[in-house]
Design a protein around this motif. Structure first.
Motif, PDB file in Angstrom:
ATOM      1  N   GLY A 177     -14.798 -11.622  -3.980  1.00 43.81           N
ATOM      2  CA  GLY A 177     -13.918 -12.598  -3.354  1.00 43.81           C
ATOM      3  C   GLY A 177     -12.439 -12.394  -3.610  1.00 43.81           C
ATOM      4  O   GLY A 177     -11.611 -13.129  -3.068  1.00 43.81           O
ATOM      5  N   TYR A 178     -12.094 -11.397  -4.421  1.00 41.45           N
ATOM      6  CA  TYR A 178     -10.683 -11.204  -4.757  1.00 41.45           C
ATOM      7  C   TYR A 178      -9.927 -10.618  -3.572  1.00 41.45           C
ATOM      8  O   TYR A 178     -10.361  -9.657  -2.948  1.00 41.45           O
ATOM      9  CB  TYR A 178     -10.553 -10.272  -5.956  1.00 41.45           C
ATOM     10  N   ARG A 179      -8.763 -11.196  -3.299  1.00 35.70           N
ATOM     11  CA  ARG A 179      -7.889 -10.695  -2.243  1.00 35.70           C
ATOM     12  C   ARG A 179      -6.559 -10.285  -2.864  1.00 35.70           C
ATOM     13  O   ARG A 179      -5.781 -11.143  -3.282  1.00 35.70           O
ATOM     14  CB  ARG A 179      -7.653 -11.777  -1.176  1.00 35.70           C
ATOM     15  N   PRO A 180      -6.293  -9.006  -2.950  1.00 33.53           N
ATOM     16  CA  PRO A 180      -5.028  -8.560  -3.555  1.00 33.53           C
ATOM     17  C   PRO A 180      -3.854  -8.930  -2.679  1.00 33.53           C
ATOM     18  O   PRO A 180      -4.003  -9.135  -1.462  1.00 33.53           O
ATOM     19  CB  PRO A 180      -5.207  -7.044  -3.645  1.00 33.53           C
ATOM     20  N   PRO A 181      -2.673  -9.019  -3.254  1.00 27.74           N
ATOM     21  CA  PRO A 181      -1.482  -9.292  -2.436  1.00 27.74           C
ATOM     22  C   PRO A 181      -1.198  -8.128  -1.498  1.00 27.74           C
ATOM     23  O   PRO A 181      -1.673  -7.010  -1.708  1.00 27.74           O
ATOM     24  CB  PRO A 181      -0.373  -9.459  -3.477  1.00 27.74           C
ATOM     25  N   GLU A 182      -0.428  -8.404  -0.477  1.00 26.16           N
ATOM     26  CA  GLU A 182      -0.070  -7.348   0.468  1.00 26.16           C
ATOM     27  C   GLU A 182       0.644  -6.229  -0.280  1.00 26.16           C
ATOM     28  O   GLU A 182       1.547  -6.466  -1.075  1.00 26.16           O
ATOM     29  CB  GLU A 182       0.843  -7.915   1.557  1.00 26.16           C
ATOM     30  N   GLY A 183       0.202  -5.009  -0.049  1.00 29.35           N
ATOM     31  CA  GLY A 183       0.763  -3.866  -0.755  1.00 29.35           C
ATOM     32  C   GLY A 183      -0.047  -3.451  -1.962  1.00 29.35           C
ATOM     33  O   GLY A 183       0.238  -2.421  -2.575  1.00 29.35           O
ATOM     34  N   GLY A 184      -1.067  -4.263  -2.313  1.00 29.47           N
ATOM     35  CA  GLY A 184      -1.933  -3.914  -3.428  1.00 29.47           C
ATOM     36  C   GLY A 184      -1.583  -4.674  -4.686  1.00 29.47           C
ATOM     37  O   GLY A 184      -0.528  -5.286  -4.810  1.00 29.47           O
ATOM     38  N   ALA A 185      -2.518  -4.642  -5.639  1.00 31.58           N
ATOM     39  CA  ALA A 185      -2.343  -5.392  -6.880  1.00 31.58           C
ATOM     40  C   ALA A 185      -1.327  -4.737  -7.810  1.00 31.58           C
ATOM     41  O   ALA A 185      -0.603  -5.427  -8.530  1.00 31.58           O
ATOM     42  CB  ALA A 185      -3.681  -5.540  -7.596  1.00 31.58           C
ATOM     43  N   ALA A 186      -1.280  -3.421  -7.823  1.00 34.80           N
ATOM     44  CA  ALA A 186      -0.399  -2.714  -8.767  1.00 34.80           C
ATOM     45  C   ALA A 186       0.261  -1.523  -8.079  1.00 34.80           C
ATOM     46  O   ALA A 186       0.053  -0.370  -8.476  1.00 34.80           O
ATOM     47  CB  ALA A 186      -1.190  -2.264  -9.984  1.00 34.80           C
ATOM     48  N   PRO A 187       1.075  -1.770  -7.057  1.00 30.04           N
ATOM     49  CA  PRO A 187       1.630  -0.643  -6.288  1.00 30.04           C
ATOM     50  C   PRO A 187       2.516   0.285  -7.117  1.00 30.04           C
ATOM     51  O   PRO A 187       2.513   1.496  -6.902  1.00 30.04           O
ATOM     52  CB  PRO A 187       2.426  -1.335  -5.173  1.00 30.04           C
ATOM     53  N   GLU A 188       3.279  -0.262  -8.062  1.00 26.56           N
ATOM     54  CA  GLU A 188       4.161   0.589  -8.855  1.00 26.56           C
ATOM     55  C   GLU A 188       3.361   1.537  -9.743  1.00 26.56           C
ATOM     56  O   GLU A 188       3.648   2.743  -9.812  1.00 26.56           O
ATOM     57  CB  GLU A 188       5.087  -0.266  -9.727  1.00 26.56           C
ATOM     58  N   ALA A 189       2.324   1.005 -10.405  1.00 23.09           N
ATOM     59  CA  ALA A 189       1.490   1.855 -11.261  1.00 23.09           C
ATOM     60  C   ALA A 189       0.740   2.892 -10.429  1.00 23.09           C
ATOM     61  O   ALA A 189       0.596   4.047 -10.843  1.00 23.09           O
ATOM     62  CB  ALA A 189       0.510   1.000 -12.054  1.00 23.09           C
ATOM     63  N   GLU A 190       0.267   2.481  -9.262  1.00 25.01           N
ATOM     64  CA  GLU A 190      -0.433   3.426  -8.394  1.00 25.01           C
ATOM     65  C   GLU A 190       0.493   4.559  -7.961  1.00 25.01           C
ATOM     66  O   GLU A 190       0.088   5.730  -7.943  1.00 25.01           O
ATOM     67  CB  GLU A 190      -0.977   2.686  -7.168  1.00 25.01           C
ATOM     68  N   GLN A 191       1.732   4.213  -7.625  1.00 16.74           N
ATOM     69  CA  GLN A 191       2.674   5.247  -7.201  1.00 16.74           C
ATOM     70  C   GLN A 191       3.014   6.183  -8.351  1.00 16.74           C
ATOM     71  O   GLN A 191       3.111   7.405  -8.167  1.00 16.74           O
ATOM     72  CB  GLN A 191       3.952   4.618  -6.654  1.00 16.74           C
ATOM     73  N   ARG A 192       3.185   5.624  -9.559  1.00 19.18           N
ATOM     74  CA  ARG A 192       3.459   6.478 -10.715  1.00 19.18           C
ATOM     75  C   ARG A 192       2.306   7.448 -10.966  1.00 19.18           C
ATOM     76  O   ARG A 192       2.525   8.629 -11.285  1.00 19.18           O
ATOM     77  CB  ARG A 192       3.709   5.614 -11.944  1.00 19.18           C
ATOM     78  N   THR A 193       1.088   6.963 -10.827  1.00 20.46           N
ATOM     79  CA  THR A 193      -0.078   7.827 -11.023  1.00 20.46           C
ATOM     80  C   THR A 193      -0.105   8.939  -9.990  1.00 20.46           C
ATOM     81  O   THR A 193      -0.280  10.121 -10.317  1.00 20.46           O
ATOM     82  CB  THR A 193      -1.368   7.014 -10.954  1.00 20.46           C
ATOM     83  N   CYS A 194       0.085   8.549  -8.742  1.00 22.68           N
ATOM     84  CA  CYS A 194       0.027   9.531  -7.650  1.00 22.68           C
ATOM     85  C   CYS A 194       1.134  10.567  -7.777  1.00 22.68           C
ATOM     86  O   CYS A 194       0.893  11.777  -7.659  1.00 22.68           O
ATOM     87  CB  CYS A 194       0.137   8.794  -6.315  1.00 22.68           C
ATOM     88  N   MET A 195       2.353  10.109  -8.036  1.00 24.28           N
ATOM     89  CA  MET A 195       3.467  11.045  -8.172  1.00 24.28           C
ATOM     90  C   MET A 195       3.329  11.883  -9.443  1.00 24.28           C
ATOM     91  O   MET A 195       3.751  13.039  -9.481  1.00 24.28           O
ATOM     92  CB  MET A 195       4.793  10.300  -8.165  1.00 24.28           C
ATOM     93  N   GLY A 196       2.734  11.301 -10.489  1.00 24.88           N
ATOM     94  CA  GLY A 196       2.512  12.064 -11.710  1.00 24.88           C
ATOM     95  C   GLY A 196       1.562  13.223 -11.485  1.00 24.88           C
ATOM     96  O   GLY A 196       1.819  14.355 -11.932  1.00 24.88           O
ATOM     97  N   LEU A 197       0.467  12.964 -10.800  1.00 24.08           N
ATOM     98  CA  LEU A 197      -0.485  14.021 -10.496  1.00 24.08           C
ATOM     99  C   LEU A 197       0.137  15.076  -9.578  1.00 24.08           C
ATOM    100  O   LEU A 197      -0.065  16.280  -9.759  1.00 24.08           O
ATOM    101  CB  LEU A 197      -1.738  13.422  -9.855  1.00 24.08           C
ATOM    102  N   THR A 198       0.881  14.607  -8.591  1.00 25.35           N
ATOM    103  CA  THR A 198       1.545  15.549  -7.686  1.00 25.35           C
ATOM    104  C   THR A 198       2.554  16.398  -8.440  1.00 25.35           C
ATOM    105  O   THR A 198       2.699  17.608  -8.190  1.00 25.35           O
ATOM    106  CB  THR A 198       2.234  14.793  -6.539  1.00 25.35           C
ATOM    107  N   GLY A 199       3.247  15.786  -9.401  1.00 19.42           N
ATOM    108  CA  GLY A 199       4.201  16.539 -10.203  1.00 19.42           C
ATOM    109  C   GLY A 199       3.539  17.617 -11.041  1.00 19.42           C
ATOM    110  O   GLY A 199       4.100  18.707 -11.227  1.00 19.42           O
ATOM    111  N   LEU A 200       2.349  17.313 -11.558  1.00 19.18           N
ATOM    112  CA  LEU A 200       1.617  18.325 -12.323  1.00 19.18           C
ATOM    113  C   LEU A 200       1.280  19.534 -11.447  1.00 19.18           C
ATOM    114  O   LEU A 200       1.407  20.684 -11.875  1.00 19.18           O
ATOM    115  CB  LEU A 200       0.331  17.711 -12.895  1.00 19.18           C
ATOM    116  N   VAL A 201       0.847  19.247 -10.231  1.00 22.89           N
ATOM    117  CA  VAL A 201       0.525  20.348  -9.314  1.00 22.89           C
ATOM    118  C   VAL A 201       1.797  21.071  -8.887  1.00 22.89           C
ATOM    119  O   VAL A 201       1.814  22.306  -8.776  1.00 22.89           O
ATOM    120  CB  VAL A 201      -0.250  19.819  -8.092  1.00 22.89           C
ATOM    121  N   ALA A 202       2.866  20.319  -8.662  1.00 17.71           N
ATOM    122  CA  ALA A 202       4.122  20.950  -8.239  1.00 17.71           C
ATOM    123  C   ALA A 202       4.600  21.965  -9.275  1.00 17.71           C
ATOM    124  O   ALA A 202       5.099  23.042  -8.925  1.00 17.71           O
ATOM    125  CB  ALA A 202       5.187  19.878  -8.016  1.00 17.71           C
TER     126      ALA A 202
END
Length: 237
Positions: free
Chosen positions: A122-147
Motif C-alpha cells: 500500500g505504500y505510495r512514494p512521493p513523486e520522483g521516488g522516496a530517495a532520489p538523491e541517494a539513488e542518483q549518487r548510487t547510479c553516478m557512483g557506479l557509472t564513475g567506477l566504469v568511467a
C-alpha cells in the motif's frame, strides 16, 4: 522562556523520531514490511495514536523517511570505502565499493530489504521516488567506477553494443552532464555491474545461499574479482 527550551524540545523530538525509526525496522524484521504501522509503533512506545501523528502524519511519510535514511546510509558507506582507495586504481575502487556494499547489507538486512527487496504493501512514494538523491549518487557512483576503467574496457566491447536510446532519457541526461564523452556502452556496463553485485548479495540476504556454502564471502569476493577482470583491469589481491 529559557534559550535552552527550544533546544531541549528539538533534542527530545529527534530522540522520539529515532525511537520511532528503530521500532519500525524492528516491526519489519518480525513481521515483514506490512507490519509497519503508526498504531503499532505507538503501542510499542506507550503513546496514543494521535500523539505519533504529530511526528508522521501518515505511515507513508514514515516509510519515505526510512527509505531516505537507509539508502543514504548505504551510499555513504560505499562512497567512503571507494574514496579510501586512490583514484588511479579503478580495480581496487570497484572491489572496495562491492565489499562495502556487502558489509553494509549484512549489518542492515532489514534496510537492504526495504530499499531493494520487499515492497511495503500500500505504500505510495512521493513523486520522483522516496530517495532520489541517494539513488542518483548510487547510479553516478557506479557509472564513475566504469568511467575510470573505460580506457581499458572499451577495447574489449563492441562499439555498437548500446545506443543512448537503450536507457532512460533522464539517466542519459545526468550521465552525459557528469561524464562528457562517455559512450552509452559504459552505462550498460554500470548497470551490469550493479546487477552482479546486487544479485549475489540478494541471494545471501534472503538466505538462499545458506544451504549451499558456509563461505558466501569467498564467492562474493570472487564475483567482484571476475567483474574487475571482465573490465580489463588487474584483479586486486
Amino acid at each position: 522562556m529559557s534559550e535552552q527550551t527550544p533546544r531541549r524540545r528539538a533534542r527530545l523530538r529527534a530522540e522520539t523520531i529515532a525511537e520511532i525509526r528503530g521500532i519500525a525496522l524492528k516491526l519489519m524484521a518480525e513481521g515483514g514490511p506490512g507490519a509497519i504501522s503508526l498504531r503499532a509503533i505507538a503501542r510499542e512506545m506507550g503513546m496514543t495514536a494521535g500523539a505519533i501523528y504529530g511526528y508522521f502524519p501518515t505511515r507513508d511519510d514514515l516509510v519515505t523517511m526510512l527509505i531516505q535514511e537507509v539508502h543514504t546510509s548505504l551510499v555513504d558507506a560505499v562512497e567512503r570505502a571507494r574514496d579510501n582507495v586512490p583514484a588511479d586504481d579503478p580495480g581496487r575502487r570497484i572491489m572496495a565499493w562491492g565489499l562495502a556494499f556487502r558489509e553494509w547489507a549484512l549489518a542492515n538486512p532489514q534496510g537492504f530489504r526495504l530499499i531493494y527487496g520487499d515492497p511495503v504493501p500500500g505504500y505510495r512514494p512521493p513523486e520522483g521516488g522516496a530517495a532520489p538523491e541517494a539513488e542518483q549518487r548510487t547510479c553516478m557512483g557506479l557509472t564513475g567506477l566504469v568511467a575510470a576503467a573505460w580506457p581499458r574496457t572499451e577495447r574489449l566491447r563492441p562499439a555498437d553494443a548500446y545506443d543512448w536510446d537503450d536507457f532512460d532519457s533522464a539517466l542519459v541526461t545526468k550521465v552525459r552532464a557528469e561524464f562528457p564523452g562517455l559512450p552509452p556502452g559504459a552505462v550498460g556496463e554500470a548497470l551490469r555491474m550493479w546487477g552482479r553485485l546486487h544479485g549475489l548479495l540478494s541471494l545471501e540476504i534472503y538466505g538462499h545461499l545458506s544451504g549451499q556454502t558456509p563461505n558466501p564471502a569467498k564467492i562474493y569476493r570472487a564475483e567482484i574479482g571476475n567483474l574487475v577482470h571482465s573490465l580489463g583491469l588487474p584483479v586486486p589481491e
